[in-house]
Motif scaffolding. Structure first.
Motif, PDB file in Angstrom:
ATOM      1  N   ASP A   1     -13.697  49.847  36.496  1.00 51.84           N
ATOM      2  CA  ASP A   1     -14.971  49.361  35.956  1.00 51.84           C
ATOM      3  C   ASP A   1     -16.157  49.962  36.725  1.00 51.84           C
ATOM      4  O   ASP A   1     -17.172  50.361  36.134  1.00 51.84           O
ATOM      5  CB  ASP A   1     -15.028  47.843  36.021  1.00 51.84           C
ATOM      6  N   ARG A   2     -16.031  50.014  38.047  1.00 49.14           N
ATOM      7  CA  ARG A   2     -17.102  50.574  38.875  1.00 49.14           C
ATOM      8  C   ARG A   2     -17.289  52.069  38.585  1.00 49.14           C
ATOM      9  O   ARG A   2     -18.423  52.564  38.518  1.00 49.14           O
ATOM     10  CB  ARG A   2     -16.784  50.362  40.354  1.00 49.14           C
ATOM     11  N   ILE A   3     -16.175  52.768  38.404  1.00 51.67           N
ATOM     12  CA  ILE A   3     -16.254  54.205  38.106  1.00 51.67           C
ATOM     13  C   ILE A   3     -16.936  54.438  36.763  1.00 51.67           C
ATOM     14  O   ILE A   3     -17.812  55.307  36.629  1.00 51.67           O
ATOM     15  CB  ILE A   3     -14.850  54.831  38.124  1.00 51.67           C
ATOM     16  N   LEU A   4     -16.546  53.658  35.757  1.00 51.76           N
ATOM     17  CA  LEU A   4     -17.168  53.796  34.444  1.00 51.76           C
ATOM     18  C   LEU A   4     -18.666  53.496  34.504  1.00 51.76           C
ATOM     19  O   LEU A   4     -19.472  54.131  33.815  1.00 51.76           O
ATOM     20  CB  LEU A   4     -16.496  52.869  33.432  1.00 51.76           C
ATOM     21  N   ALA A   5     -19.051  52.529  35.312  1.00 50.25           N
ATOM     22  CA  ALA A   5     -20.468  52.179  35.435  1.00 50.25           C
ATOM     23  C   ALA A   5     -21.264  53.325  36.058  1.00 50.25           C
ATOM     24  O   ALA A   5     -22.456  53.513  35.762  1.00 50.25           O
ATOM     25  CB  ALA A   5     -20.618  50.910  36.270  1.00 50.25           C
ATOM     26  N   GLU A   6     -20.625  54.104  36.937  1.00 51.70           N
ATOM     27  CA  GLU A   6     -21.299  55.210  37.615  1.00 51.70           C
ATOM     28  C   GLU A   6     -21.313  56.486  36.761  1.00 51.70           C
ATOM     29  O   GLU A   6     -22.172  57.347  36.941  1.00 51.70           O
ATOM     30  CB  GLU A   6     -20.585  55.525  38.942  1.00 51.70           C
ATOM     31  N   ALA A   7     -20.325  56.626  35.857  1.00 52.48           N
ATOM     32  CA  ALA A   7     -20.136  57.893  35.141  1.00 52.48           C
ATOM     33  C   ALA A   7     -21.188  58.112  34.054  1.00 52.48           C
ATOM     34  O   ALA A   7     -21.548  57.182  33.326  1.00 52.48           O
ATOM     35  CB  ALA A   7     -18.740  57.924  34.521  1.00 52.48           C
ATOM     36  N   ASP A   8     -21.651  59.354  33.972  1.00 51.86           N
ATOM     37  CA  ASP A   8     -22.557  59.747  32.890  1.00 51.86           C
ATOM     38  C   ASP A   8     -21.713  60.418  31.804  1.00 51.86           C
ATOM     39  O   ASP A   8     -21.368  61.594  31.897  1.00 51.86           O
ATOM     40  CB  ASP A   8     -23.607  60.719  33.416  1.00 51.86           C
ATOM     41  N   LEU A   9     -21.373  59.659  30.782  1.00 54.30           N
ATOM     42  CA  LEU A   9     -20.542  60.167  29.693  1.00 54.30           C
ATOM     43  C   LEU A   9     -21.337  60.325  28.398  1.00 54.30           C
ATOM     44  O   LEU A   9     -20.758  60.568  27.334  1.00 54.30           O
ATOM     45  CB  LEU A   9     -19.361  59.219  29.458  1.00 54.30           C
ATOM     46  N   SER A  10     -22.640  60.220  28.508  1.00 56.58           N
ATOM     47  CA  SER A  10     -23.491  60.289  27.317  1.00 56.58           C
ATOM     48  C   SER A  10     -23.369  61.658  26.642  1.00 56.58           C
ATOM     49  O   SER A  10     -23.306  62.691  27.303  1.00 56.58           O
ATOM     50  CB  SER A  10     -24.947  60.043  27.696  1.00 56.58           C
ATOM     51  N   GLY A  11     -23.304  61.633  25.316  1.00 62.77           N
ATOM     52  CA  GLY A  11     -23.210  62.865  24.546  1.00 62.77           C
ATOM     53  C   GLY A  11     -21.846  63.496  24.546  1.00 62.77           C
ATOM     54  O   GLY A  11     -21.626  64.540  23.921  1.00 62.77           O
ATOM     55  N   VAL A  12     -20.892  62.880  25.247  1.00 59.73           N
ATOM     56  CA  VAL A  12     -19.541  63.452  25.323  1.00 59.73           C
ATOM     57  C   VAL A  12     -18.510  62.527  24.689  1.00 59.73           C
ATOM     58  O   VAL A  12     -17.657  62.985  23.910  1.00 59.73           O
ATOM     59  CB  VAL A  12     -19.149  63.749  26.793  1.00 59.73           C
ATOM     60  N   VAL A  13     -18.562  61.260  25.007  1.00 60.02           N
ATOM     61  CA  VAL A  13     -17.572  60.321  24.475  1.00 60.02           C
ATOM     62  C   VAL A  13     -18.251  59.315  23.547  1.00 60.02           C
ATOM     63  O   VAL A  13     -19.435  58.987  23.695  1.00 60.02           O
ATOM     64  CB  VAL A  13     -16.814  59.572  25.596  1.00 60.02           C
ATOM     65  N   SER A  14     -17.466  58.849  22.591  1.00 54.99           N
ATOM     66  CA  SER A  14     -17.964  57.808  21.694  1.00 54.99           C
ATOM     67  C   SER A  14     -17.484  56.434  22.126  1.00 54.99           C
ATOM     68  O   SER A  14     -18.032  55.424  21.704  1.00 54.99           O
ATOM     69  CB  SER A  14     -17.504  58.088  20.261  1.00 54.99           C
ATOM     70  N   ALA A  15     -16.449  56.401  22.980  1.00 50.72           N
ATOM     71  CA  ALA A  15     -15.934  55.126  23.486  1.00 50.72           C
ATOM     72  C   ALA A  15     -15.214  55.361  24.799  1.00 50.72           C
ATOM     73  O   ALA A  15     -14.539  56.383  24.984  1.00 50.72           O
ATOM     74  CB  ALA A  15     -14.991  54.489  22.468  1.00 50.72           C
ATOM     75  N   ALA A  16     -15.384  54.405  25.735  1.00 47.39           N
ATOM     76  CA  ALA A  16     -14.686  54.462  27.019  1.00 47.39           C
ATOM     77  C   ALA A  16     -14.366  53.042  27.438  1.00 47.39           C
ATOM     78  O   ALA A  16     -15.224  52.159  27.390  1.00 47.39           O
ATOM     79  CB  ALA A  16     -15.552  55.139  28.074  1.00 47.39           C
ATOM     80  N   GLU A  17     -13.115  52.803  27.829  1.00 44.71           N
ATOM     81  CA  GLU A  17     -12.720  51.456  28.219  1.00 44.71           C
ATOM     82  C   GLU A  17     -11.607  51.508  29.247  1.00 44.71           C
ATOM     83  O   GLU A  17     -10.847  52.474  29.321  1.00 44.71           O
ATOM     84  CB  GLU A  17     -12.256  50.665  26.993  1.00 44.71           C
ATOM     85  N   VAL A  18     -11.524  50.445  30.028  1.00 43.91           N
ATOM     86  CA  VAL A  18     -10.455  50.309  31.009  1.00 43.91           C
ATOM     87  C   VAL A  18      -9.260  49.666  30.322  1.00 43.91           C
ATOM     88  O   VAL A  18      -9.410  48.700  29.572  1.00 43.91           O
ATOM     89  CB  VAL A  18     -10.905  49.462  32.206  1.00 43.91           C
ATOM     90  N   SER A  19      -8.078  50.230  30.585  1.00 44.50           N
ATOM     91  CA  SER A  19      -6.868  49.751  29.918  1.00 44.50           C
ATOM     92  C   SER A  19      -5.772  49.535  30.941  1.00 44.50           C
ATOM     93  O   SER A  19      -5.706  50.229  31.967  1.00 44.50           O
ATOM     94  CB  SER A  19      -6.431  50.773  28.864  1.00 44.50           C
ATOM     95  N   GLY A  20      -4.881  48.580  30.631  1.00 44.08           N
ATOM     96  CA  GLY A  20      -3.699  48.357  31.467  1.00 44.08           C
ATOM     97  C   GLY A  20      -4.053  48.102  32.902  1.00 44.08           C
ATOM     98  O   GLY A  20      -4.993  47.355  33.205  1.00 44.08           O
ATOM     99  N   PRO A  21      -3.335  48.689  33.833  1.00 44.52           N
ATOM    100  CA  PRO A  21      -3.554  48.401  35.257  1.00 44.52           C
ATOM    101  C   PRO A  21      -4.735  49.157  35.855  1.00 44.52           C
ATOM    102  O   PRO A  21      -4.943  49.092  37.062  1.00 44.52           O
ATOM    103  CB  PRO A  21      -2.245  48.874  35.901  1.00 44.52           C
ATOM    104  N   GLY A  22      -5.499  49.902  35.024  1.00 42.82           N
ATOM    105  CA  GLY A  22      -6.647  50.615  35.574  1.00 42.82           C
ATOM    106  C   GLY A  22      -6.857  51.992  34.984  1.00 42.82           C
ATOM    107  O   GLY A  22      -7.623  52.804  35.533  1.00 42.82           O
ATOM    108  N   PHE A  23      -6.180  52.309  33.883  1.00 45.92           N
ATOM    109  CA  PHE A  23      -6.416  53.575  33.198  1.00 45.92           C
ATOM    110  C   PHE A  23      -7.791  53.534  32.529  1.00 45.92           C
ATOM    111  O   PHE A  23      -8.234  52.490  32.064  1.00 45.92           O
ATOM    112  CB  PHE A  23      -5.350  53.836  32.131  1.00 45.92           C
ATOM    113  N   ILE A  24      -8.433  54.688  32.445  1.00 46.47           N
ATOM    114  CA  ILE A  24      -9.710  54.785  31.737  1.00 46.47           C
ATOM    115  C   ILE A  24      -9.463  55.587  30.458  1.00 46.47           C
ATOM    116  O   ILE A  24      -9.190  56.790  30.516  1.00 46.47           O
ATOM    117  CB  ILE A  24     -10.790  55.468  32.600  1.00 46.47           C
TER     118      ILE A  24
END
Length: 575
Positions: free
Chosen positions: A57-80
């Motif tokens: 969750d912390r990594i996703l909050a820091e990441a700039d994924l704008s213009g590249v991904v349409s969706a990003a979520e944490v899954s299972g034990p910590g997969f992004i």
């Protein structure tokens, strides 16, 4: 151009670094649950003693994924899980189409790679046991060359040793002309068997053969001339088999055991000066650290036998020293059966102990399993003997001719013959290369020549069908870099599959696991089938969509053709 995984890695790496405080690889891979998945969080969580989901969750909050991904979520034990934006997929697909290398970069730091493969024996016909080494070695050469590495082929010909006394004496008995005729028509086994039979039955012949070995090893001019005749005729036969099989080995690539003959004694002397030689039962041996027999005692690598002769270990050590010192090799590949694994590990360990093999170079045993018959035993001919490779390949072409004729009876005879050769050789190679090379596999003509399933004919037919789209539409591919339009799920799936080609190639260059490339190509072909069935190409709703789908179709053909070529398999335009 960048692949989707590289694009995502570039966006995620700073975020991982910020959270961890040190550089961390996000480990971005394709996923069944999204387009891609970043798996680096789990290892990082273990290192930091943190909760992996919270860390993700912390990594996703820091990441700039704008213009590249349409969706990003944490899954299972910590997969992004990451879903790419359609516009990004379309732009990358267009860029790949405009790139001569379909998005695959050349190696930034090219290796000098020596590939040791095939290795038949003089005056013995190539048999099915040579098939895997030759086919796998050829694929290694093709993949590494295309990746931008300098590749040196070495066909380690068995052209020296005690059997040559027997062979030369038999040559003298039947006459040079007759011997040359037997060898030139490919009857190497008959020549060898006749010599062996006389050696076993005739004490006088046996003594002459032994004396001839002494003359050969002593450099007798007349004996060497006869030896050259045997070697030369055998090479011509081997090259004819390579041409039939469609591999890149030529006469220039033969470097026989004899080439290292003068280096064997210096190798022993150098190892002795380094304090590595120990005498065991009269033989000069090296005991590489970490190798023991069944009883737990140290295992010797015999460098010089008690009678003063040299075996395979001495020749292999001389060869590895030559390749490292004289050829400046940085990667050594030995495409030899799995049973020889320990031998090569001991040779490599000895080369490291001698200081020849350093951190500047690596040596790898590219092992492979056996070719089996339907009974689960090593493949034999109907007569119970070793299956000659030329007979096996000839039957493959004959059967392929039937397959091609039934599929397209209107093909002209000359074209059908050419395609049958491509299909037959492709079927044999693909059956080998689509199998995890360390495993045995069953040789089954019916299965490997099938037009459905994971076979070369299926992939070749898929490529031919794609080419027919352009013939029917009377259109030429357009490769101007325009983005591909993503309007349907099938378009999206195909584009993503095609964009994975550079990642697959990078993996194969490192692992030499060619079944990964084969399975990828099968995935491309099956994904294209889904696209073909659901997305009209020539009759698309709009001109722009028609051009876009033709572009995806063209990119599929190029990936299939390039991938098959890297496996040594032709991609016919008609079939």
């Amino acid at each position: 151009m960048k692949t989707p995984s590289q694009l995502l890695r570039d966006r995620l790496t700073p975020a991982f670094g910020t959270v961890a405080g040190v550089p961390v690889d996000p480990i971005v891979q394709r996923s069944q649950h999204a387009d891609y998945q970043a798996n680096g969080t789990l290892a990082l969580a273990r290192r930091l003693g943190a909760d992996p989901r919270e860390l993700a969750d912390r990594i996703l909050a820091e990441a700039d994924l704008s213009g590249v991904v349409s969706a990003a979520e944490v899954s299972g034990p910590g997969f992004i899980n990451l879903t790419l934006a359609d516009e990004v997929i379309g732009a990358l697909a267009g860029a790949a189409l405009a790139d001569d290398r379909i998005g695959v970069p050349r190696a930034a730091r090219p290796d000098t790679v020596v590939v040791d493969y095939s290795a038949p024996n003089v005056a013995k016909e190539m048999h099915v046991g040579h098939l895997r080494s030759t086919v796998i070695g050829d694929a290694a050469v093709r993949v590494l060359e295309w990746a931008g590495h300098r590749v040196i082929k070495r066909n380690h010909l068995g052209d020296w040793g005690t059997p040559f006394g027997m062979l030369i004496e038999h040559l003298l008995d039947i006459g040079e002309g007759e011997a040359a005729h037997e060898l030139s028509v490919g009857d190497l086994n008959g020549f060898y068997t006749a010599a062996r039979r006389k050696f076993d039955a005739d004490d006088g012949f046996k003594e002459r053969a032994r004396q001839r070995v002494v003359l050969l090893q002593g450099g007798d001019e007349a004996t060497l001339r006869l030896w050259h005749l045997l070697v030369g005729e055998s090479k011509r036969y081997f090259v004819s088999v390579y041409e039939l099989l469609g591999v890149r080995l030529t006469d220039a690539d033969f470097v026989g055991e004899s080439a290292y003959n003068d280096e064997l004694q210096p190798v022993v002397e150098e190892l002795d000066k380094l304090g590595l030689i120990q005498i065991s039962d009269g033989a000069k041996c090296v005991f590489p650290e970490g190798f023991t027999g069944r009883d737990g005692t140290p295992l010797p690598l015999i460098v010089q036998k008690s009678d003063g002769g040299f075996g395979y270990a001495a020749t292999d050590l001389a060869a590895i020293r030559n390749r490292l010192r004289d050829l400046d090799a940085t990667r050594l590949l030995y495409v030899v059966g799995v049973p020889q694994r320990q031998h090569f590990e001991m040779v490599f360990a000895t080369a490291r102990a001698a200081g020849w093999l350093t951190s500047q170079a690596r040596a790898e045993h590219v092992g492979f399993g056996s070719v089996l018959g339907a009974d689960g035993k090593v493949l034999r001919s109907r007569a119970g003997g070793t299956f000659k490779l030329v007979d096996l390949l000839g039957e493959a072409v004959d059967r392929a001719n039937t397959v091609v004729s039934e599929k397209n009876p209107d093909l002209a005879a000359a074209i059908r013959t050419e395609i049958a050769e491509q299909v037959g050789m492709g079927a044999v190679k693909y059956a080998d290369l689509s199998t995890d090379r360390v495993r045995d596999y069953v040789f089954d003509f019916d299965r490997m020549l099938a037009l459905d399933g994971n076979t070369a004919p299926y992939l070749q037919y898929a490529h031919a069908r794609i080419k027919s789209v352009f013939r029917r539409g009377d259109v030429a591919p357009v490769r101007d870099g325009s983005p591909v339009l993503i309007t349907e799920t099938a378009e999206r799936a195909l584009a993503l599959e095609l964009l994975s080609f550079p990642d697959v190639l990078a993996d194969v260059v490192e692992t030499l696991e060619f079944h990964r490339l084969a399975h990828y190509l099968f995935g491309v072909a099956t994904t294209f089938t889904g696209f073909y069935e659901k997305c009209p190409i020539l009759k698309a709703e709009t001109p722009a969509l028609r051009e876009s789908r033709l572009a995806l179709t063209d990119l599929t053909a190029r990936v299939l053709e390039t991938g098959l070529d890297l496996l040594g398999i032709a991609a016919p335009a008609r079939m």
